[in-house]
Design an enzyme around this catalytic site. Structure first.
Site, PDB file in Angstrom:
ATOM      1  N   TYR A 267     -11.495   6.091  -8.732  1.00 17.95           N
ATOM      2  CA  TYR A 267     -10.921   6.574  -7.483  1.00 17.95           C
ATOM      3  C   TYR A 267     -10.712   8.090  -7.452  1.00 17.95           C
ATOM      4  O   TYR A 267     -10.131   8.601  -6.497  1.00 17.95           O
ATOM      5  CB  TYR A 267      -9.548   5.929  -7.234  1.00 17.95           C
ATOM      6  CG  TYR A 267      -9.538   4.436  -7.154  1.00 17.95           C
ATOM      7  CD1 TYR A 267     -10.500   3.729  -6.441  1.00 17.95           C
ATOM      8  CD2 TYR A 267      -8.530   3.705  -7.782  1.00 17.95           C
ATOM      9  CE1 TYR A 267     -10.471   2.356  -6.373  1.00 17.95           C
ATOM     10  CE2 TYR A 267      -8.487   2.325  -7.698  1.00 17.95           C
ATOM     11  CZ  TYR A 267      -9.462   1.653  -6.994  1.00 17.95           C
ATOM     12  OH  TYR A 267      -9.425   0.283  -6.922  1.00 17.95           O
TER      13      TYR A 267
ATOM     14  N   ARG B  58      -8.804   4.272 -13.280  1.00 21.91           N
ATOM     15  CA  ARG B  58      -8.555   4.772 -11.937  1.00 21.91           C
ATOM     16  C   ARG B  58      -9.067   6.198 -11.734  1.00 21.91           C
ATOM     17  O   ARG B  58      -9.514   6.551 -10.648  1.00 21.91           O
ATOM     18  CB  ARG B  58      -7.069   4.699 -11.598  1.00 21.91           C
ATOM     19  CG  ARG B  58      -6.528   3.269 -11.528  1.00 21.91           C
ATOM     20  CD  ARG B  58      -5.104   3.239 -10.972  1.00 21.91           C
ATOM     21  NE  ARG B  58      -5.072   3.612  -9.569  1.00 21.91           N
ATOM     22  CZ  ARG B  58      -4.680   4.791  -9.129  1.00 21.91           C
ATOM     23  NH1 ARG B  58      -4.270   5.733  -9.974  1.00 21.91           N
ATOM     24  NH2 ARG B  58      -4.679   5.057  -7.824  1.00 21.91           N
TER      25      ARG B  58
ATOM     26  N   GLY C  56       0.775  -1.232   0.000  1.00 23.88           N
ATOM     27  CA  GLY C  56       0.000   0.000   0.000  1.00 23.88           C
ATOM     28  C   GLY C  56       0.801   1.275   0.000  1.00 23.88           C
ATOM     29  O   GLY C  56       0.229   2.364   0.080  1.00 23.88           O
TER      30      GLY C  56
ATOM     31  N   TYR D  45      -2.075  -1.149 -11.960  1.00 25.92           N
ATOM     32  CA  TYR D  45      -3.537  -1.218 -12.004  1.00 25.92           C
ATOM     33  C   TYR D  45      -4.171  -0.758 -13.305  1.00 25.92           C
ATOM     34  O   TYR D  45      -5.352  -1.037 -13.532  1.00 25.92           O
ATOM     35  CB  TYR D  45      -4.158  -0.473 -10.814  1.00 25.92           C
ATOM     36  CG  TYR D  45      -3.733  -1.081  -9.507  1.00 25.92           C
ATOM     37  CD1 TYR D  45      -4.223  -2.331  -9.114  1.00 25.92           C
ATOM     38  CD2 TYR D  45      -2.790  -0.463  -8.700  1.00 25.92           C
ATOM     39  CE1 TYR D  45      -3.799  -2.918  -7.935  1.00 25.92           C
ATOM     40  CE2 TYR D  45      -2.364  -1.050  -7.521  1.00 25.92           C
ATOM     41  CZ  TYR D  45      -2.864  -2.277  -7.146  1.00 25.92           C
ATOM     42  OH  TYR D  45      -2.436  -2.870  -5.989  1.00 25.92           O
TER      43      TYR D  45
ATOM     44  N   PRO E 255       5.029  -4.780  -1.640  1.00 30.88           N
ATOM     45  CA  PRO E 255       4.926  -3.653  -2.576  1.00 30.88           C
ATOM     46  C   PRO E 255       4.519  -4.136  -3.960  1.00 30.88           C
ATOM     47  O   PRO E 255       5.026  -5.144  -4.456  1.00 30.88           O
ATOM     48  CB  PRO E 255       6.351  -3.090  -2.585  1.00 30.88           C
ATOM     49  CG  PRO E 255       7.211  -4.284  -2.284  1.00 30.88           C
ATOM     50  CD  PRO E 255       6.420  -5.120  -1.325  1.00 30.88           C
ATOM     51  N   GLY E 256       3.608  -3.444  -4.572  1.00 31.89           N
ATOM     52  CA  GLY E 256       3.217  -3.737  -5.952  1.00 31.89           C
ATOM     53  C   GLY E 256       3.298  -2.464  -6.759  1.00 31.89           C
ATOM     54  O   GLY E 256       4.178  -2.279  -7.596  1.00 31.89           O
ATOM     55  N   ARG E 257       2.380  -1.545  -6.459  1.00 32.75           N
ATOM     56  CA  ARG E 257       2.382  -0.229  -7.092  1.00 32.75           C
ATOM     57  C   ARG E 257       3.741   0.451  -6.961  1.00 32.75           C
ATOM     58  O   ARG E 257       4.237   1.084  -7.900  1.00 32.75           O
ATOM     59  CB  ARG E 257       1.306   0.628  -6.431  1.00 32.75           C
ATOM     60  CG  ARG E 257       1.171   2.020  -6.994  1.00 32.75           C
ATOM     61  CD  ARG E 257       0.470   2.957  -5.990  1.00 32.75           C
ATOM     62  NE  ARG E 257      -0.647   2.340  -5.328  1.00 32.75           N
ATOM     63  CZ  ARG E 257      -1.915   2.512  -5.678  1.00 32.75           C
ATOM     64  NH1 ARG E 257      -2.205   3.269  -6.712  1.00 32.75           N
ATOM     65  NH2 ARG E 257      -2.884   1.928  -4.994  1.00 32.75           N
TER      66      ARG E 257
ATOM     67  N   CYS F 234     -18.156   6.273 -24.763  1.00 35.11           N
ATOM     68  CA  CYS F 234     -19.444   6.954 -24.633  1.00 35.11           C
ATOM     69  C   CYS F 234     -19.815   7.127 -23.171  1.00 35.11           C
ATOM     70  O   CYS F 234     -20.795   6.555 -22.677  1.00 35.11           O
ATOM     71  CB  CYS F 234     -20.533   6.176 -25.388  1.00 35.11           C
ATOM     72  SG  CYS F 234     -20.466   6.434 -27.153  1.00 35.11           S
ATOM     73  N   GLU F 235     -19.013   7.885 -22.452  1.00 36.11           N
ATOM     74  CA  GLU F 235     -19.235   8.194 -21.048  1.00 36.11           C
ATOM     75  C   GLU F 235     -18.693   9.590 -20.778  1.00 36.11           C
ATOM     76  O   GLU F 235     -17.540   9.884 -21.113  1.00 36.11           O
ATOM     77  CB  GLU F 235     -18.509   7.202 -20.128  1.00 36.11           C
ATOM     78  CG  GLU F 235     -19.061   5.797 -20.120  1.00 36.11           C
ATOM     79  CD  GLU F 235     -20.359   5.677 -19.350  1.00 36.11           C
ATOM     80  OE1 GLU F 235     -20.660   6.591 -18.545  1.00 36.11           O
ATOM     81  OE2 GLU F 235     -21.070   4.689 -19.560  1.00 36.11           O
TER      82      GLU F 235
END
Length: 462
Positions: free
Chosen positions: A363, A359, A277, A420, A320-322, A390-391
């Site tokens: 988020y 994201r 995180g 991600y 750790p990833g991100r 189309c958003e």
């Protein structure tokens, strides 16, 4: 009046949403090393190069949009975490981004791997990852996934419920093996992050609560089962965290549970996993800590709490990833249209969008963006980079300054998209997902190919 002929000075500077404090950059050509990977640089011609490669050539060869992954930068980050946590275990969090090439890279750099689905496990095994170096996460692992993990010989399964304890124990007993497990505990710490990525407060789906005794009961059940070996406790408090204050509270509560387990069962569990995180810089306003600083602080926290509880300091694990893959990639787009809204902003439409980076919509994540295919001396204008879906919420970069002469055909790049973005990519509007192109030492190769319309139609059996 042409776009480049406006009076000097930035326009549309007074319409940022409340809470946002975007500063007009002094130099639109500057690259903040906190945000971009180590081998990216901009020449006098204004063109971005990564690992010695011109982004115009990358776009010509591989098309856009494309995720450009800096292998040397990623490997260096792996080494930084490995060296910082000497004497501990570093598990790369595969959910951030996973492919077979990356699995091989992290294995070669000495990292372990955590996966949270049968699909991620399949990628890890197919890439040759040593099963004993794999941890299997997830709050609702299927029986088939559990059986496959045990059959493969994964080093640890992080159990998340009473039902899962029973499932893992039964599957291990059937196979005549003892499966190593950790209990994921909820410690009641709400990290300073978005609601949807804060994972240790009480009202959420992960883990077993320390405060109501469910975590202690999980430990009791595991210790009675001969087919399970309890290694320790796991806690994860959220994502995109910039300080260790939350980890300090979490560690205190986890260590208190370790002491209670010792007092009740006469057992000192040998491991504690504080999860991942840790945040990265998506914009220049972000200020992440170094792996060395994080390691020093987390190690001191655990040692202090264990000494206070008269416990042997357990072996520490982090995930750790991100923090590893996030800064190592950027997304390369081609501009399709621009629309200047007088008194508001300029909308810049690119050939990707929420299908390759959800994201921002999910988020309210913040990114930066740069013109990377040429130099520009035009004034900066407040811009919003949007996609082709189309958003109305199809936004890639909500607020950024780009040169006023930005035009169709220009290439722009959004840094810090390694984590991600590809993992959460979709086929919304039947848009095909971009490739991942790895670059290193002047060479580029596809490690995840671009989807085609044939890929989409192959699944349609109507």
């Amino acid at each position: 009046m042409s776009r480049s002929a406006h009076p000097a000075g930035p326009r549309h500077a007074d319409v940022l949403p409340e809470g946002h404090h975007l500063q007009v950059p002094e130099d639109l050509n500057a690259l903040d090393p906190k945000v971009w990977s180590a081998t990216t640089e901009r020449g006098d011609d204004g063109v971005l190069r990564v690992a010695g490669l011109d982004v115009r050539d990358l776009a010509q060869e591989f098309g856009t949009p494309a995720y450009i992954l800096d292998e040397a930068d990623l490997r260096a980050r792996c080494r930084d975490w490995k060296e910082a946590f000497a004497g501990a275990d570093v598990f790369y969090a595969g959910k951030a981004f996973l492919c077979r090439a990356l699995v091989r890279w992290i294995a070669e750099e000495g990292l372990n791997l955590d996966v949270c689905s049968g699909g991620e496990l399949a990628v890890a095994l197919s890439a040759g990852m040593e099963p004993s170096r794999i941890a299997f996460h997830g709050n609702n692992k299927s029986v088939a996934e559990i059986e496959r993990a045990i059959d493969a010989g994964v080093g640890r399964i992080i159990v998340d419920s009473y039902e899962e304890i029973a499932r893992v124990a039964f599957a291990a007993e059937q196979r005549g093996v003892v499966q190593k497990v950790l209990v994921r505990v909820t410690v009641g710490v709400e990290a300073h992050t978005h609601e949807f990525i804060a994972t240790a407060h009480e009202d959420q789906k992960f883990g077993l609560s320390v405060s109501d005794g469910k975590a202690a009961e999980a430990v009791r059940r595991i210790l009675k089962l001969g087919s399970l070996e309890l290694l320790g406790l796991h806690s994860h408090i959220g994502s995109q965290i910039f300080d260790t204050a939350g980890f300090e509270v979490s560690a205190r509560r986890v260590v208190a549970l370790l002491a209670a387990i010792r007092d009740e069962h006469g057992v000192e569990l040998p491991e504690i996993d504080l999860g991942g995180g840790l945040g990265i810089a998506y914009t220049s306003a972000d200020d992440p800590q170094t792996p060395a600083d994080i390691a020093r602080q987390l190690t001191e926290i655990v040692k202090r709490e264990c000494h206070a509880a008269d416990l042997t300091v357990p072996r520490l694990s982090v995930e750790p990833g991100r923090a590893i893959v996030g800064p190592s990639a950027f997304t390369l787009y081609e501009v399709g249209t621009t629309k200047e809204l007088d008194g508001l902003r300029t909308y810049v439409s690119v050939d990707g969008g929420m299908s390759d980076n959800i994201r921002t919509a999910l988020y309210d994540a913040e990114y930066t963006v740069s013109l990377v295919s040429r130099a520009s001396g035009a004034e900066p204008v407040l811009s919003r980079v949007v996609g082709k879906h189309c958003e109305s919420g199809d936004i890639v970069v909500r607020d950024a300054y780009l040169p006023a002469d930005l035009a169709p055909g220009d290439l722009v790049a959004v840094p810090a998209t390694g984590a991600y973005c590809r993992s959460m990519a979709s086929n919304y509007n039947h848009v095909t997902r971009p490739p991942v192109v790895a670059v290193r030492d002047g060479k580029a190769r596809v490690v995840v190919r671009r989807e085609t319309e044939e890929d989409l139609l192959r699944l349609d059996v109507g």
